[in-house]
Scaffold this active site. Structure first.
Site, PDB file in Angstrom:
ATOM      1  N   ASP A  93      22.044  39.669  52.599  1.00  0.00           N
ATOM      2  CA  ASP A  93      23.084  40.078  51.864  1.00  0.00           C
ATOM      3  C   ASP A  93      22.792  40.114  50.290  1.00  0.00           C
ATOM      4  OD1 ASP A  93      25.620  41.449  51.958  1.00  0.00           O
ATOM      5  OD2 ASP A  93      26.910  39.615  52.398  1.00  0.00           O
ATOM      6  N   TRP A 152      29.064  39.691  43.865  1.00  0.00           N
ATOM      7  CA  TRP A 152      28.142  39.620  44.755  1.00  0.00           C
ATOM      8  C   TRP A 152      27.187  38.241  44.647  1.00  0.00           C
ATOM      9  CZ3 TRP A 152      24.665  39.445  41.024  1.00  0.00           C
ATOM     10  CH2 TRP A 152      24.646  40.373  39.864  1.00  0.00           C
ATOM     11  N   ASN A 153      27.459  37.627  43.796  1.00  0.00           N
ATOM     12  CA  ASN A 153      26.337  36.573  43.526  1.00  0.00           C
ATOM     13  C   ASN A 153      26.465  35.444  44.530  1.00  0.00           C
ATOM     14  OD1 ASN A 153      28.571  35.571  42.307  1.00  0.00           O
ATOM     15  ND2 ASN A 153      27.359  34.590  40.736  1.00  0.00           N
ATOM     16  N   GLU A 179      31.412  45.247  47.076  1.00  0.00           N
ATOM     17  CA  GLU A 179      30.866  46.436  47.997  1.00  0.00           C
ATOM     18  C   GLU A 179      29.250  46.292  47.982  1.00  0.00           C
ATOM     19  OE1 GLU A 179      32.290  46.559  45.073  1.00  0.00           O
ATOM     20  OE2 GLU A 179      31.611  48.079  43.611  1.00  0.00           O
ATOM     21  N   PRO A 231      35.235  43.009  31.776  1.00  0.00           N
ATOM     22  CA  PRO A 231      35.917  44.115  31.857  1.00  0.00           C
ATOM     23  C   PRO A 231      36.693  44.654  33.319  1.00  0.00           C
ATOM     24  CG  PRO A 231      33.757  44.512  31.105  1.00  0.00           C
ATOM     25  CD  PRO A 231      33.683  43.136  31.589  1.00  0.00           C
ATOM     26  N   LEU A 244      54.006  41.264  37.150  1.00  0.00           N
ATOM     27  CA  LEU A 244      53.986  39.946  37.113  1.00  0.00           C
ATOM     28  C   LEU A 244      53.600  38.964  38.269  1.00  0.00           C
ATOM     29  CD1 LEU A 244      57.603  39.878  35.228  1.00  0.00           C
ATOM     30  CD2 LEU A 244      55.277  39.820  34.377  1.00  0.00           C
ATOM     31  N   GLU A 250      38.135  34.315  37.430  1.00  0.00           N
ATOM     32  CA  GLU A 250      36.866  33.735  36.985  1.00  0.00           C
ATOM     33  C   GLU A 250      35.922  34.677  36.544  1.00  0.00           C
ATOM     34  OE1 GLU A 250      36.355  30.601  37.240  1.00  0.00           O
ATOM     35  OE2 GLU A 250      38.246  29.933  38.323  1.00  0.00           O
ATOM     36  N   GLY A 252      33.038  36.366  33.510  1.00  0.00           N
ATOM     37  CA  GLY A 252      31.583  36.113  33.017  1.00  0.00           C
ATOM     38  C   GLY A 252      31.400  34.951  31.822  1.00  0.00           C
ATOM     39  N   CYS A 284      27.321  32.875  37.017  1.00  0.00           N
ATOM     40  CA  CYS A 284      28.155  33.199  35.734  1.00  0.00           C
ATOM     41  C   CYS A 284      28.101  32.073  34.702  1.00  0.00           C
ATOM     42  CB  CYS A 284      29.791  33.075  36.257  1.00  0.00           C
ATOM     43  SG  CYS A 284      30.144  31.993  37.360  1.00  0.00           S
ATOM     44  N   GLU A 384      26.209  39.218  28.266  1.00  0.00           N
ATOM     45  CA  GLU A 384      25.758  38.684  29.820  1.00  0.00           C
ATOM     46  C   GLU A 384      24.894  39.473  30.409  1.00  0.00           C
ATOM     47  OE1 GLU A 384      28.768  38.574  32.930  1.00  0.00           O
ATOM     48  OE2 GLU A 384      28.228  36.277  33.173  1.00  0.00           O
ATOM     49  N   GLU A 461      39.663  26.880  39.737  1.00  0.00           N
ATOM     50  CA  GLU A 461      39.311  26.890  41.389  1.00  0.00           C
ATOM     51  C   GLU A 461      38.688  25.334  41.653  1.00  0.00           C
ATOM     52  OE1 GLU A 461      36.395  30.563  42.074  1.00  0.00           O
ATOM     53  OE2 GLU A 461      38.539  31.068  42.881  1.00  0.00           O
TER      54      GLU A 461
HETATM   55  P1  NAD Z   1      32.316  43.334  38.875  1.00  0.00           P
HETATM   56  O1  NAD Z   1      33.383  42.962  37.815  1.00  0.00           O
HETATM   57  O2  NAD Z   1      31.979  44.676  38.723  1.00  0.00           O
HETATM   58  O3  NAD Z   1      33.129  43.319  40.294  1.00  0.00           O
HETATM   59  C1  NAD Z   1      33.810  42.293  40.985  1.00  0.00           C
HETATM   60  C2  NAD Z   1      34.895  42.556  42.212  1.00  0.00           C
HETATM   61  O4  NAD Z   1      35.965  43.448  41.362  1.00  0.00           O
HETATM   62  C3  NAD Z   1      34.023  43.626  43.211  1.00  0.00           C
HETATM   63  O5  NAD Z   1      34.384  43.398  44.338  1.00  0.00           O
HETATM   64  C4  NAD Z   1      34.564  44.777  42.507  1.00  0.00           C
HETATM   65  O6  NAD Z   1      34.675  45.816  43.801  1.00  0.00           O
HETATM   66  C5  NAD Z   1      35.951  44.754  42.308  1.00  0.00           C
HETATM   67  N1  NAD Z   1      36.814  45.606  41.405  1.00  0.00           N
HETATM   68  C6  NAD Z   1      35.943  46.299  40.403  1.00  0.00           C
HETATM   69  N2  NAD Z   1      37.063  47.023  39.821  1.00  0.00           N
HETATM   70  C7  NAD Z   1      38.049  46.621  40.195  1.00  0.00           C
HETATM   71  C8  NAD Z   1      39.407  47.363  39.810  1.00  0.00           C
HETATM   72  N3  NAD Z   1      39.732  48.106  39.008  1.00  0.00           N
HETATM   73  N4  NAD Z   1      40.365  46.763  40.555  1.00  0.00           N
HETATM   74  C9  NAD Z   1      40.246  45.871  41.653  1.00  0.00           C
HETATM   75  N5  NAD Z   1      39.005  45.298  41.827  1.00  0.00           N
HETATM   76  C10 NAD Z   1      37.894  45.851  41.341  1.00  0.00           C
HETATM   77  O7  NAD Z   1      31.591  41.958  38.966  1.00  0.00           O
HETATM   78  P2  NAD Z   1      30.123  42.031  39.753  1.00  0.00           P
HETATM   79  O8  NAD Z   1      29.175  42.616  39.158  1.00  0.00           O
HETATM   80  O9  NAD Z   1      30.606  41.811  41.221  1.00  0.00           O
HETATM   81  O10 NAD Z   1      30.073  40.373  39.585  1.00  0.00           O
HETATM   82  C11 NAD Z   1      29.176  40.131  38.465  1.00  0.00           C
HETATM   83  C12 NAD Z   1      30.190  39.405  37.377  1.00  0.00           C
HETATM   84  O11 NAD Z   1      30.820  38.407  37.887  1.00  0.00           O
HETATM   85  C13 NAD Z   1      29.666  38.606  36.181  1.00  0.00           C
HETATM   86  O12 NAD Z   1      30.189  39.100  35.028  1.00  0.00           O
HETATM   87  C14 NAD Z   1      29.698  37.203  36.326  1.00  0.00           C
HETATM   88  O13 NAD Z   1      29.773  36.371  35.355  1.00  0.00           O
HETATM   89  C15 NAD Z   1      31.165  37.461  37.194  1.00  0.00           C
HETATM   90  N6  NAD Z   1      31.209  35.795  37.992  1.00  0.00           N
HETATM   91  C16 NAD Z   1      32.104  35.126  37.669  1.00  0.00           C
HETATM   92  C17 NAD Z   1      32.092  33.818  38.420  1.00  0.00           C
HETATM   93  C18 NAD Z   1      33.120  32.695  37.811  1.00  0.00           C
HETATM   94  O14 NAD Z   1      33.601  31.962  38.569  1.00  0.00           O
HETATM   95  N7  NAD Z   1      33.413  32.630  36.766  1.00  0.00           N
HETATM   96  C19 NAD Z   1      31.464  33.709  39.507  1.00  0.00           C
HETATM   97  C20 NAD Z   1      30.409  34.747  40.005  1.00  0.00           C
HETATM   98  C21 NAD Z   1      30.207  35.914  38.913  1.00  0.00           C
END
Ligand code: NAD
Length: 487
Positions: A93, A152-153, A179, A231, A244, A250, A252, A284, A384, A461
Site C-alpha cells: 500500500d 497515506w503515511n 485515496e 490546508p 459545531l 492531526e 503537518g 508528520c 513541510e 490521540e
Molecule cells: P492530505 O491533507 O492531502 O489528505 C488527508 C486526507 O484528507 C485524505 O484522506 C484526503 O482524501 C482527505 N481530504 C482531502 N481534502 C478533504 C476535504 N476537503 N474534506 C475531507 N477530506 C479531505 O494529506 P496526505 O497528503 O494524505 O498526508 C500528508 C499530510 O498529513 C502531511 O502534511 C503530514 O504532516 C500529515 N500527517 C499528520 C500526522 C499527525 O498525526 N499529525 C500524521 C500523518 C500525516
C-alpha cells in the site's frame, strides 16, 4: 491484481461495491504497478454506511465498557497473529520496507486496540459531586457516529489510532482512508467483525477530497478526526465548525531538533536520522530542522554523511532494505522540487539530492538527502517537504536557537539532544509544540498523548486523553429535598 480487495467498501459487516463511483487506482510505488482498482463512494454508499453505523452504535453503547473492551482486545490479538500478512499489505500500500512495517504498523495498531480495550472500563467513569444534601454526578457519554479521515503515511496505524478510542468510548466509526493507500483499513474492518464487533460499528468507505466533504457535512456525523495536511485541516475544521461538530486535527509540521555540543554525537545522529529518514521521511512529527551547535557541526555532518550513504535503499519486500520509495510518483515530484529549491537557494548539499542510481528506474525512489548551512529563510527550512530531506542549521546560543525553533506556524513536535538534564527540560519547556523528545526522537507509544499545537492541529490521540476527545460529559443534578421556588 496483487492486492485487489473483494470490493471497495466495507459496510454493515460485508464488502460492498458501487461501480458508479470514480475509479481509484492503488499503485505499488516501488514498481509503478497497479495492484488494485477501487471506486470512490457515491452518495448512496455514504448514506448506507451512516445508516448502518447509527444502528450499530446504539447496540454497542448499551454494552458494558468491559464487554466493548473485550472485542477490541480480541481484534488486537488477531492483528498480532496476522502481523506478517498485514505488514506485507502495508508495504504494498505504501512502499515502506517490510523491515519497518513488521515492527511499526499493524503492531502499533494492535497496541492501540489493546490499550483502549483495557482502559475502556475505567476510562469512561464519571464523578460524584457532593452539594451538601443534594448532589450531582457526571457521566462520560459517547458522541455517536464519528468520522476518521486518514493520511497515506501510516494507513493501518492511523486507522486504529482513531478507531480504538472511538469504539472504546461507545461510538461507531466511519473511516475513509487516503485515496493513495486504500487497502489496510478494509482488513481492520474485517478483523473487528471477526473479533465480535456488531455489523456497522466500523465501516470503511473509499474516496478522495470530493468524498470527504460528503461525510464531514453530513448531519449524522458527530465528530471528525483528520490526519492530513494543514490546508486540508483548515477546510475540514471549517466545514465541521459550520455544524459545531467535535474535531481532532492531526496535521503537518516542520519540527525542530536541537543538538547541543555536549550531546552524545552518535546518539544525536541516530535521532536526526530516525527523525528524517524513517518511512522515507514521510512522518508528520519529523525533526526536519536540525539545529546543530556550531562547535560540533562539522563532526556531526561527517558522521551523518557516512551513515546516510550506508542506508540500504531498494525493494521494500526484501527484509534487508532500510528505505523504500516515496508513497507515490506525485510525492516524488514534490520532494525532488524541494531538493532543487535547496540547491538553488544556496544550501550546501552534503549527500543525496536526487534519484538513486542503485535502484530500478521504475519506482518512486529518492536519495536520503542532507543539506547543511541551511538558513531560517530558505524554503526547505520553512515548508513541510514530507520526504527524506534533512536540513542542518547552525546555532551558537540557547536563547537564540529556541526563538528560531519557535519561529514557525507549525507546532507538532520537537526534540533536544544534550547531556545536561537541566538544560534539556528548560529547552523543551520553551519549545512551542505538542509532543517533545529528550535524547531520542519520534517514539510514540500508545500510553502517551500525541498531537500538535499552533497550526499543527488540536486534540490528542492515544492515552487516556483520546477517550476524552471521543466522548462528552453529561451532568446530572439530583435534588434530595422539595424543590423551592420564589413564586
Ligand atoms: P492530505 O491533507 O492531502 O489528505 C488527508 C486526507 O484528507 C485524505 O484522506 C484526503 O482524501 C482527505 N481530504 C482531502 N481534502 C478533504 C476535504 N476537503 N474534506 C475531507 N477530506 C479531505 O494529506 P496526505 O497528503 O494524505 O498526508 C500528508 C499530510 O498529513 C502531511 O502534511 C503530514 O504532516 C500529515 N500527517 C499528520 C500526522 C499527525 O498525526 N499529525 C500524521 C500523518 C500525516
Amino acid at each position: 491484481m496483487k492486492a485487489q480487495p473483494k470490493a471497495s467498501h466495507f459496510i454493515d459487516g460485508a464488502y460492498v461495491e458501487d461501480t458508479a463511483g470514480t475509479v481509484i487506482e492503488s499503485v505499488y510505488p516501488a514498481t509503478g504497478e497497479v495492484i488494485a482498482k477501487l471506486h470512490a463512494a457515491t452518495p448512496a454508499i455514504v448514506e448506507r454506511a451512516i445508516a448502518s453505523a447509527k444502528r450499530a452504535q446504539k447496540e454497542w453503547a448499551a454494552l458494558s465498557p468491559t464487554a466493548r473492551g473485550r472485542v477490541l482486545k480480541k481484534a488486537a490479538e488477531i492483528m498480532r497473529a496476522r502481523n506478517r500478512e498485514l505488514s506485507e499489505l502495508e508495504t504494498l500500500d505504501t512502499g515502506k520496507p517490510i523491515q519497518e512495517t513488521i515492527v511499526a504498523d499493524p503492531t502499533s495498531g494492535a497496541d492501540s486496540l489493546e490499550f483502549f480495550g483495557g482502559i475502556a472500563a475505567a476510562g469512561m467513569n464519571g464523578s460524584h459531586i457532593p452539594l451538601g444534601g443534594d448532589f450531582a454526578y457526571t457521566k462520560r457519554v459517547p458522541l455517536g457516529v464519528c468520522l476518521g479521515i486518514g493520511a497515506w503515511n501510516y494507513p493501518q496505524q492511523i486507522c486504529c489510532w482513531k478507531a480504538a478510542p472511538a469504539l472504546a468510548a461507545g461510538n461507531a466509526m466511519i473511516f475513509k482512508p487516503s485515496e493513495v493507500t486504500p487497502l489496510g483499513a478494509l482488513k481492520i474492518a474485517e478483523i473487528l467483525i471477526e473479533a465480535g464487533a456488531p455489523k456497522g460499528l466500523f465501516n470503511v468507505i473509499q474516496g478522495d477530497r470530493d468524498t470527504g466533504p460528503l461525510l464531514v457535512n453530513h448531519p449524522d456525523i458527530a465528530k471528525v478526526s483528520l490526519t492530513g495536511s494543514v490546508p486540508t485541516g483548515r477546510k475540514v475544521a471549517g466545514a465541521a465548525a459550520g455544524q459545531l461538530k467535535h474535531v481532532t486535527m492531526e496535521l503537518g509540521g516542520k519540527s525542530p531538533l536541537i543538538v547541543f555540543d555536549d550531546a552524545d554525537l552518535e546518539s544525536a545522529i541516530s535521532g536526526a536520522m530516525l527523525g528524517n529518514f524513517y518511512s522515507t521521511g514521510q512522518v508528520c512529527s519529523n525533526g526536519t530542522r536540525v539545529f546543530v551547535h556550531r562547535a560540533i557541526k562539522e563532526r556531526f555532518l561527517e558522521r551523518l554523511k557516512e551513515r546516510t550513504e550506508a542506508i540500504l535503499i531498494g525493494d521494500p519486500q526484501n527484509e534487508a532494505t532500510q528505505m523504500g520509495p516515496l508513497v507515490s510518483f506525485a510525492q516524488r515530484e514534490k520532494v525532488l522540487s524541494y531538493m532543487e529549491k535547496g540547491k538553488a537557494e544556496g544550501a550546501r548539499l552534503i549527500t543525496g539530492g536526487g534519484i538513486p542510481n542503485t535502484v530500478s528506474g521504475q519506482g518512486a525512489f529518492v536519495q536520503p538527502t542532507v543539506f547543511a548551512d541551511v538558513t531560517d529563510d530558505m524554503t526547505i527550512a520553512r515548508e513541510e517537504i514530507f520526504g527524506p530531506v534533512m536540513c542542518v542549521l547552525d546555532f551558537d546560543d540557547e536563547t537564540d536557537v529556541i526563538a528560531r525553533a519557535n519561529a514557525t506556524e507549525f507546532g507538532l513536535a520537537g526534540g533536544v539532544f544534550t547531556a545536561d538534564l537541566t538544560r534539556a527540560h528548560r529547552v523543551v519547556d520553551q519549545l512551542e509544540a505538542g509532543t517533545l523528545w529528550i535524547n531520542t526522537y519520534n517514539l510514540c507509544p500508545v500510553e502517551m498523548p500525541f498531537g500538535g499545537s499552533k497550526q499543527s492541529g488540536f486534540g490528542r490521540e492515544n492515552s487516556l486523553a483520546a477517550l476524552e476527545h471521543y466522548s462528552e460529559l453529561k451532568t446530572v443534578y439530583v435534588g434530595m429535598g422539595a424543590c423551592e421556588a420564589p413564586y
